[in-house]
Motif scaffolding. Structure first.
Motif: not given
Length: 298
Positions: A10-11, A16-17, A25-28, A37-38
């Protein structure tokens, strides 16, 4: 600070984003469930590593131990299967559609922010000097035994630099530079999941840990010669390379990967990092080179 793999993923994505992202979006992008992710975002928020869906300066600091700091290229061999083109040119310096094979790797390394670069050279080694015009940071390691030993001799000579580093077979043509990333979580090798291969391959367990390496297999991962070793595993490998190279009968004839993936596999946790056949290619024969670049067919 030690991160879990999910926290790391996740980090890295948020780093990068560089802007905030929704949990969906993070999960995908990370391959995790929205619920997972939550939970991770809540953990990272409590640690002050993220805020309002964005990575914080403290989050970037937490990724620093995972930043790849070095790149080592094994480039001393003759490249006999690419004769006649390699009679006058080392295989990594052969051009495909105008670009040297090794440049596709070096450009990706530079783009990932890695500037400590070592190339182990042997056959027609002086020709690698031409790289310095474009990549002045390169340091060369000379391998005078390239014609007498297998590539374990190159890894042995570079052993003190392996750790927190990528190790590349320098004759791979990289199509997707994005697979050379700034951060890596654990020791790993690139591999493509495949139903069958007659080439070098890995067998992995349910967690993706490599349990065996061999030639040819079913329901395995086709092996590519791009690996990453953590600092700890690099130090361990330095000793194991010396032991096999100097003391194991026939050790000088081994491939360097066999040290950690065969002789001492139980002393490492090495995982497969999946890619596709569209990401990278190894040009094995002159006929394959001609198919990729029609200039060689003339």
């Amino acid at each position: 600070m030690s991160l879990t793999k999910k926290q790391f993923d996740v980090l890295v994505y948020l780093c990068e984003r560089k802007t905030s992202a929704s949990q969906r979006e993070i999960a995908a992008k990370t391959g995790n469930s929205v619920g997972s992710v939550n939970k991770v975002m809540s953990e990272l928020s409590e640690l002050c590593l993220v805020s309002s869906g964005k990575i914080t300066d403290k989050g970037i600091e937490a990724l620093e131990p995972y930043r790849v700091k070095k790149a080592i290229f094994i480039a001393a061999g003759f490249g006999s299967r690419l004769v006649p083109i390699t009679l006058n040119t080392p295989k990594p310096l052969v051009r495909v559609k105008g670009t040297r094979i090794i440049d596709t790797l070096l450009d990706a390394v530079i783009a990932a922010g890695i500037e400590e670069i070592y190339i182990v050279r042997g056959y027609l080694g002086e020709q690698f000097d031409q790289l310095l015009a474009k990549y002045p940071m390169i340091k060369f390691i000379e391998n005078p035994a390239y014609n007498e030993c297998n590539n374990i001799s190159s890894a042995y000579l570079a052993r003190e630099y392996i750790g927190n580093s990528y190790v590349f077979e320098a004759d791979l043509l990289l199509y997707n530079p994005a697979i050379i990333t700034k951060y890596q979580y654990c020791t790993n090798y690139l591999g493509v999941p495949t139903k069958r291969t007659d080439d070098w391959c890995f067998f992995v367990d349910a967690n993706g840990r490599i349990t065996k390496m061999g030639i040819g297999g079913v329901d395995c991962h086709h092996m590519y010669g791009i690996s990453y070793y953590t600092e700890e595993d690099g130090k361990r490998l330095a000793g194991h390379l010396e032991e096999v190279f100097k003391n194991v009968p026939g050790g000088k004839e081994k491939y360097w990967d066999e040290v950690s993936l065969s002789y001492y596999i139980d002393e490492y946790k090495i995982f497969v990092r999946e890619c596709t056949f569209e990401d990278i290619i190894e040009i094995d024969t002159f006929n394959e080179l001609k198919k990729l670049d029609s200039n060689y067919a003339m």
